[in-house]
Write a protein that holds these residues in place. Structure first.
Motif, mmCIF file in Angstrom:
data_model
loop_
_atom_site.group_PDB
_atom_site.id
_atom_site.type_symbol
_atom_site.label_atom_id
_atom_site.label_comp_id
_atom_site.label_asym_id
_atom_site.label_seq_id
_atom_site.Cartn_x
_atom_site.Cartn_y
_atom_site.Cartn_z
ATOM 1 N N ALA A 71 0.829 -1.211 0.000
ATOM 2 C CA ALA A 71 0.000 0.000 0.000
ATOM 3 C C ALA A 71 0.859 1.255 0.000
ATOM 4 O O ALA A 71 1.946 1.288 0.583
ATOM 5 N N ASN A 72 0.361 2.262 -0.672
ATOM 6 C CA ASN A 72 0.884 3.617 -0.597
ATOM 7 C C ASN A 72 0.421 4.257 0.709
ATOM 8 O O ASN A 72 -0.684 3.984 1.184
ATOM 9 N N LEU A 73 1.253 5.143 1.246
ATOM 10 C CA LEU A 73 0.891 5.892 2.454
ATOM 11 C C LEU A 73 0.793 7.375 2.129
ATOM 12 O O LEU A 73 1.679 7.925 1.470
ATOM 13 N N ILE A 74 -0.277 8.003 2.577
ATOM 14 C CA ILE A 74 -0.302 9.462 2.607
ATOM 15 C C ILE A 74 -0.953 9.864 3.924
ATOM 16 O O ILE A 74 -2.051 9.383 4.263
ATOM 17 N N ALA A 75 -0.235 10.669 4.689
ATOM 18 C CA ALA A 75 -0.726 11.112 6.000
ATOM 19 C C ALA A 75 -0.815 12.627 5.981
ATOM 20 O O ALA A 75 0.151 13.311 5.619
ATOM 21 N N LEU A 76 -1.989 13.134 6.340
ATOM 22 C CA LEU A 76 -2.245 14.572 6.297
ATOM 23 C C LEU A 76 -2.875 15.008 7.617
ATOM 24 O O LEU A 76 -3.512 14.207 8.301
ATOM 25 N N PRO A 77 -2.730 16.290 7.971
ATOM 26 C CA PRO A 77 -3.403 16.769 9.183
ATOM 27 C C PRO A 77 -4.919 16.577 9.082
ATOM 28 O O PRO A 77 -5.494 16.638 7.990
ATOM 29 N N LEU A 112 3.075 2.673 11.524
ATOM 30 C CA LEU A 112 3.146 3.424 10.263
ATOM 31 C C LEU A 112 4.296 4.425 10.250
ATOM 32 O O LEU A 112 4.737 4.856 9.188
ATOM 33 N N ARG A 113 4.808 4.791 11.416
ATOM 34 C CA ARG A 113 5.873 5.801 11.486
ATOM 35 C C ARG A 113 7.257 5.234 11.178
ATOM 36 O O ARG A 113 8.178 5.972 10.843
ATOM 37 N N THR A 114 7.397 3.909 11.331
ATOM 38 C CA THR A 114 8.749 3.317 11.241
ATOM 39 C C THR A 114 8.836 2.129 10.297
ATOM 40 O O THR A 114 9.942 1.769 9.872
ATOM 41 N N ASP A 115 7.727 1.477 9.960
ATOM 42 C CA ASP A 115 7.785 0.147 9.359
ATOM 43 C C ASP A 115 7.732 0.143 7.838
ATOM 44 O O ASP A 115 7.541 -0.904 7.225
ATOM 45 N N LEU A 116 7.864 1.323 7.218
ATOM 46 C CA LEU A 116 8.051 1.391 5.774
ATOM 47 C C LEU A 116 9.549 1.624 5.527
ATOM 48 O O LEU A 116 10.243 2.174 6.384
ATOM 49 N N PRO A 117 10.046 1.234 4.362
ATOM 50 C CA PRO A 117 11.498 1.397 4.135
ATOM 51 C C PRO A 117 11.935 2.851 4.067
ATOM 52 O O PRO A 117 13.064 3.174 4.467
ATOM 53 N N ALA A 118 11.063 3.734 3.576
ATOM 54 C CA ALA A 118 11.471 5.133 3.476
ATOM 55 C C ALA A 118 10.250 6.030 3.327
ATOM 56 O O ALA A 118 9.209 5.605 2.810
ATOM 57 N N TYR A 119 10.406 7.265 3.794
ATOM 58 C CA TYR A 119 9.317 8.246 3.837
ATOM 59 C C TYR A 119 9.755 9.543 3.174
ATOM 60 O O TYR A 119 10.939 9.863 3.137
ATOM 61 N N ARG A 120 8.766 10.292 2.724
ATOM 62 C CA ARG A 120 9.002 11.661 2.282
ATOM 63 C C ARG A 120 8.159 12.600 3.132
ATOM 64 O O ARG A 120 6.971 12.340 3.367
ATOM 65 N N VAL A 121 8.780 13.682 3.584
ATOM 66 C CA VAL A 121 8.111 14.661 4.442
ATOM 67 C C VAL A 121 7.965 15.964 3.662
ATOM 68 O O VAL A 121 8.938 16.442 3.048
ATOM 69 N N TYR A 122 6.736 16.487 3.658
ATOM 70 C CA TYR A 122 6.436 17.714 2.904
ATOM 71 C C TYR A 122 5.970 18.821 3.843
ATOM 72 O O TYR A 122 5.178 18.571 4.755
ATOM 73 N N ARG A 169 -9.519 21.601 -1.439
ATOM 74 C CA ARG A 169 -8.286 22.334 -1.749
ATOM 75 C C ARG A 169 -7.271 21.490 -2.498
ATOM 76 O O ARG A 169 -6.169 21.964 -2.791
ATOM 77 N N LEU A 170 -7.597 20.223 -2.777
ATOM 78 C CA LEU A 170 -6.617 19.319 -3.399
ATOM 79 C C LEU A 170 -6.851 19.165 -4.897
ATOM 80 O O LEU A 170 -7.955 18.847 -5.333
ATOM 81 N N SER A 171 -5.794 19.355 -5.660
ATOM 82 C CA SER A 171 -5.825 19.058 -7.083
ATOM 83 C C SER A 171 -4.421 18.650 -7.495
ATOM 84 O O SER A 171 -3.458 18.856 -6.747
ATOM 85 N N GLY A 172 -4.298 18.080 -8.675
ATOM 86 C CA GLY A 172 -2.980 17.673 -9.149
ATOM 87 C C GLY A 172 -3.102 16.701 -10.291
ATOM 88 O O GLY A 172 -4.214 16.296 -10.671
ATOM 89 N N PRO A 173 -1.964 16.312 -10.864
ATOM 90 C CA PRO A 173 -1.980 15.425 -12.027
ATOM 91 C C PRO A 173 -2.061 13.950 -11.627
ATOM 92 O O PRO A 173 -1.636 13.553 -10.543
ATOM 93 N N ALA A 176 -2.607 3.515 -13.262
ATOM 94 C CA ALA A 176 -2.746 4.596 -12.278
ATOM 95 C C ALA A 176 -1.938 4.238 -11.036
ATOM 96 O O ALA A 176 -1.831 3.066 -10.666
ATOM 97 N N CYS A 177 -1.356 5.236 -10.397
ATOM 98 C CA CYS A 177 -0.365 5.001 -9.340
ATOM 99 C C CYS A 177 -0.739 5.754 -8.070
ATOM 100 O O CYS A 177 -1.180 6.904 -8.107
ATOM 101 N N GLY A 178 -0.489 5.103 -6.943
ATOM 102 C CA GLY A 178 -0.824 5.664 -5.639
ATOM 103 C C GLY A 178 0.125 6.746 -5.163
ATOM 104 O O GLY A 178 -0.003 7.223 -4.030
ATOM 105 N N VAL A 179 1.068 7.149 -6.023
ATOM 106 C CA VAL A 179 1.863 8.340 -5.717
ATOM 107 C C VAL A 179 1.062 9.603 -6.072
ATOM 108 O O VAL A 179 1.428 10.710 -5.697
ATOM 109 N N THR A 180 -0.049 9.405 -6.767
ATOM 110 C CA THR A 180 -0.888 10.540 -7.168
ATOM 111 C C THR A 180 -1.203 11.491 -5.999
ATOM 112 O O THR A 180 -1.126 12.714 -6.171
ATOM 113 N N PRO A 181 -1.550 11.012 -4.790
ATOM 114 C CA PRO A 181 -1.790 11.966 -3.695
ATOM 115 C C PRO A 181 -0.560 12.819 -3.369
ATOM 116 O O PRO A 181 -0.708 13.970 -2.959
ATOM 117 N N GLN A 182 0.636 12.264 -3.533
ATOM 118 C CA GLN A 182 1.830 13.076 -3.248
ATOM 119 C C GLN A 182 2.015 14.151 -4.317
ATOM 120 O O GLN A 182 2.476 15.261 -4.024
#
Lengths: 266, 266
Positions: free
Chosen positions: B40-46, B84-94, B159-163, B228-234
């Motif tokens: 699974a893809n992860l996206i965490a938002l406030p 979810l904070r540690t058990d993925l190989p790598a994260y991106r913080v925005y 407020r969310l849009s993108g390609p 279609a790819c689950g990086v879309t939310p990023q």
């Protein structure tokens, strides 16, 4: 202006024609109206509750398949080119979980912070059932479909929880498999039944006393077949008491511009 | 403690074993890891952005099929019995849409108001592709899958849009139909391709320069097939600049406890 009446050929009304009748004050259940067009449940909640409702829908997809969402400030949606405040036959208004009004025009109750969710309705697959020769008793009888609160809890989401609500149609025993097969092709409008026969297994003590809509006769040789129902969010409103909510009156649906066939899968 | 390494039989790791390696600091793309289990893809938002994201997902279901949601304050989910904070190989913080950190441990960046969404990943249907004799080039090459931002806009939500973002796999021309047929059985993990051949039609000028992941060779007789790819939310985070977000590093997924087969439809 007199209240309009439903024409004999209600099945052939265009969705915009049906909505105009309802806007004019006509109050009837919509089963059988505008055949071939999808119908939808309405639940509108304040923006602060919108995430909880959408997550509740995501976690309970059989009962709450989301077809479209009108964000706060909007009163129409791509699927519904009308006015959500007036173009359904009847509405229920809730304050803190209590039903405080039932009305054919929700304009005076509407708030600008309401987010409106259109949720798939099993009326959508009634035309395909009838085309396959499976009788739909409440349409034959000209009554509302029978709906029941069950003893089966939905998966909670945030502050929202409540029981699964089901609609029931009596199906001849030799057509139950066909009814399952046909409705399973429409997952966006509740899909296959959640329960076949054995009302007690859902905590339904007496089929003749539905919680919403009208009772229907179950004849010898027929089996009561239960589908998840889009009144489920209103049962969650009753159980969870958000400050405010507006829903359709059960059985009195939003007639959308989408085709039934749009929701059919192979 | 030394950083663990990926064993040769990564495909046979149990999900909890794979997550322990990643928690220990192992940073590798997860394609091919724990075969038979959904990724699974992860996206965490406030919390304040959670409705917008869930509505964005509902409106763009091919790219953003939601498998599970961990509400604010939670760091695990029924599908993911880990952290979810540690058990993925790598994260991106925005921050405000800008990538400010890439890390193997997101603990120090995590906030209690984050709502985490687990979104289906096409790695899930790679095992069935390979079982059918369709080669998956990036697994053979031991690299990350190639992903591209397209010129196709997603349907906005709040407020969310993108390609739309897509992943690409080269498929022999005589197996494209099989690849379509096989992947269409997994609608919850992006399902059938959104585009076959003709990268320019998606606004992709140069296949050898993916926006995420690694390039792969497209050999004579092969066609680039796009899912279609689950990086879309990023990409939506980059385009829409919410105050804060954490996602997985593309290709470095959450290995879940759900079986691939759980997401297969007939």
């Amino acid at each position: 202006m007199p209240t309009p009446t439903l024409p004999d050929d209600a099945a052939s009304l265009a969705p915009a024609e049906a909505r105009a009748l309802f806007r004019g004050g006509l109050r009837v259940p919509t089963s059988g109206v505008s055949a071939g067009y999808a119908q939808a449940n309405l639940i509108a909640l304040p923006r602060d509750w919108a995430f909880d409702l959408l997550l509740f829908a995501q976690r309970n997809p059989k009962a709450c398949p989301v077809l479209d969402v009108a964000e706060d400030g909007r009163t129409s949606a791509p699927l519904f080119d009308g006015d959500l405040r007036t173009d359904l036959p009847a509405y229920r208004v809730y304050e803190h979980g209590r039903l405080v009004a039932e009305t054919t025009d929700a304009s005076e109750h509407w708030r600008p912070d309401l987010v409106s969710f259109l949720i798939g309705c099993s009326f959508t697959f009634e035309a395909p059932l009838m085309e396959a020769g499976i009788p739909v008793r409440h349409i034959e009888a000209g009554t509302n479909v029978a709906m029941y609160r069950t003893s089966r809890p939905c998966r909670p989401a945030g502050r929202l929880s409540g029981p699964l609500v089901v609609s029931m149609r009596p199906v001849p025993a030799d057509r139950v498999a066909d009814a399952v097969r046909i409705t399973s092709r429409y997952p966006a409008v509740h899909g296959a039944p959640v329960h076949v026969g054995d009302p007690a297994g859902l905590g339904i003590a007496d089929l003749s006393r539905p919680d919403y809509g009208d009772p229907v006769e179950v004849r010898p040789g027929e089996v009561p077949v239960f589908w998840a129902c889009g009144v489920t969010p209103q049962a969650a409103v009753t159980a969870s008491a958000p400050e405010f909510a507006i829903g359709h009156a059960p059985g009195h649906m939003a007639v959308t511009d989408a085709r039934d066939a749009d929701y059919q899968v192979p």
